[in-house]
Design an enzyme around this catalytic site. Structure first.
Site, PDB file in Angstrom:
ATOM      1  N   GLU A 320       1.251  -1.056   0.025  1.00  8.30           N
ATOM      2  CA  GLU A 320       0.089  -0.293   0.218  1.00  8.30           C
ATOM      3  C   GLU A 320       1.073   1.257   0.014  1.00  8.30           C
ATOM      4  O   GLU A 320       0.847   2.388  -0.826  1.00  8.30           O
ATOM      5  CB  GLU A 320      -1.132  -0.041   1.169  1.00  8.30           C
ATOM      6  CG  GLU A 320      -1.770   1.296   1.038  1.00  8.30           C
ATOM      7  CD  GLU A 320      -2.063   1.040   2.512  1.00  8.30           C
ATOM      8  OE1 GLU A 320      -3.834   1.909   3.216  1.00  8.30           O
ATOM      9  OE2 GLU A 320      -2.124   0.600   3.286  1.00  8.30           O
ATOM     10  N   HIS A 321       1.491   1.440   0.786  1.00  8.84           N
ATOM     11  CA  HIS A 321       3.484   2.597   0.758  1.00  8.84           C
ATOM     12  C   HIS A 321       4.086   2.157   0.441  1.00  8.84           C
ATOM     13  O   HIS A 321       4.429   1.082   1.447  1.00  8.84           O
ATOM     14  CB  HIS A 321       2.473   3.508   2.530  1.00  8.84           C
ATOM     15  CG  HIS A 321       1.392   3.589   3.022  1.00  8.84           C
ATOM     16  ND1 HIS A 321       0.725   2.665   4.159  1.00  8.84           N
ATOM     17  CD2 HIS A 321       0.498   4.677   2.845  1.00  8.84           C
ATOM     18  CE1 HIS A 321      -0.722   2.600   4.358  1.00  8.84           C
ATOM     19  NE2 HIS A 321      -0.224   4.274   3.099  1.00  8.84           N
TER      20      HIS A 321
END
Length: 443
Positions: A320-321
């Site tokens: 995600e990040h």
């Protein structure tokens, strides 16, 4: 040498068992909401949040009273963050143009970008009051022009969290409900006696909220699969040190007990130093009870021999990040294809994106970055096409091709839609249920 794992996460088989348990609970809960409506929602709120107010929807007076409890400094900070988010969302919206083009003489094609007419924005807040999530969903939907924005957030310590409610209100929510978890997204999507259903659900949440959105997809639209937070740090010795790597990993691991955090590096020294630094920080981090559990079960440290290997590992995990701190950050920006959002260089970090800098923090998890990006103003817009045929000549010409192509597929009724136009606007005698002959041959 090959790719080495200095630390591994919980096996996939155990994760699959966890997912199966979540699926079963969510399925039963949504069925209960569908069957019993408000009564089920109230029972669930009492069971999970110990919260049973006279009404879950806040009145204007209740909203104003909660806003009065937020300090001027906190209100200024909320407004600043929302301004950054809205500025970037508006720039994105301005890039999405309606178009109309004449593709052939007399043939006009176009599309319009139309806002989704009602959206349910879920803002997590049971463990940590996620003020920023209101900016990302509510304020972005407002920039998109959504005419009905419903916002829901769980109670915090037994009551509505004033700062979260302030962010929802300032962001442009038309209806605010103090509801959490499956009961919130289920009620917004399915509808109850007192909650009108929405057309789309957006916002992050825990595993139960993410699974509820997945099961409700089709009945309503969803933004993306946004489950427990994931973070990855890609680092080498020139771009980062152990303190930066450990801090950025634990900064996201504190979200919950199942938040994956992964270090990918080409330096075994940096990897081992980071492991030691994580141990040190966990002794002083106030949220260590959460972060340490995530790190124990979902933390990974992967050492590669080359940047190409680091890239391949990162794209496979599709976190995600992704925090990139190397001597070639822009190389990763150019080459990476599967992720939620990139944070390039040691000067920035995931918390900037989560809270204030302006990019949206609702991002794809569980490898969904392979096929979708994160929430943005465009998610609240539907691009609808249209067509116009302005001349008899164009109607007959396009109709002739359409007739033959329909008959090629065996669709006689379709062909007649074209044939009647060839007869009417082209003055040609096409037999019923036959393919139109080319104009020159017909003449």
């Amino acid at each position: 040498m090959s790719i080495r794992h200095l630390k591994t996460a919980k096996p996939e088989t155990e994760r699959a068992e966890d997912d199966a348990r979540v699926r079963a609970i969510v399925e039963q809960t949504l069925a209960d909401i569908e069957a019993r409506g408000d009564a089920a929602v109230r029972d669930l709120s009492e069971k999970f949040d110990n919260y049973t107010p006279p009404a879950f929807k806040l009145s204007q007076g209740e909203i104003e009273a909660l806003l009065a409890r937020v300090s001027p400094r906190d209100m200024d900070d909320i407004r600043f963050a929302q301004e950054q988010v809205c500025n970037f969302a508006q720039a994105q919206r301005d890039s999405m143009l309606d178009i109309e083009v004449e593709t052939l003489p007399g043939v006009i094609l176009g599309h319009k970008n139309i806002p989704v007419q009602s959206v349910g924005c879920y803002v997590p807040g049971g463990k940590f009051p996620m003020v920023a999530s209101a900016h990302m969903s509510v304020a972005t939907a407002s920039v998109a022009g959504v005419p009905r924005i419903v916002a829901a957030t769980p109670p915090f310590k037994g009551e509505p969290n004033p700062a979260v409610i302030a962010a929802m209100h300032l962001g442009g929510a038309h209806e605010i409900f103090v509801l959490g978890g499956i009961q919130a997204v289920g009620a917004m999507a399915i509808g109850t006696e007192t909650i009108d259903p929405v057309h789309m659900l957006v916002g992050p949440g825990n595993a139960f909220v993410a699974e509820a959105k997945r099961q409700l997809f089709g009945r309503v639209g969803i933004d993306l699969f946004a489950g427990p937070t994931e973070t990855m740090v890609i680092a080498d010795e020139t771009g980062a040190d152990a303190e930066l790597c450990a801090t950025d990993l634990l900064g996201q691991a504190e979200h919950g007990y199942n938040s994956p955090a992964v270090l990918v590096t080409n330096s075994e020294k940096l990897a081992r130093d980071t492991l030691a630094e994580i141990d040190r920080l966990l002794n002083i981090l106030p949220t260590a009870d959460t972060a340490s559990k995530s790190w124990e079960d979902y933390g990974e440290v992967i050492v590669c021999d080359s940047y190409d290997e680091m890239l391949a590992v990162a794209d496979d995990i599709a976190s995600e990040h992704v925090q990139v701190m190397t001597d070639r950050d822009d190389w990763f920006l150019e080459k990476m294809t599967c992720y939620g959002a990139l944070f390039l260089g040691a000067r920035t970090n995931v918390a900037n994106g989560d809270k204030v800098i302006g990019t949206n923090h609702t991002l794809p998890t569980k490898k969904a970055g392979r096929y979708t990006g994160g929430l943005w103003v465009g998610k609240f817009l539907k691009t609808h096409s249209y067509q116009k045929v302005l001349t008899d000549e164009a109607a007959a010409m396009v109709g002739e091709y359409c007739s033959r192509l329909c008959m090629l597929e065996g669709f006689v009724g379709h062909a007649e839609q074209a044939n009647v136009r060839v007869r009417r606007y082209g003055g040609r005698n096409v037999p019923y249920g036959a393919a139109a002959e080319p104009k020159l041959a017909a003449e």
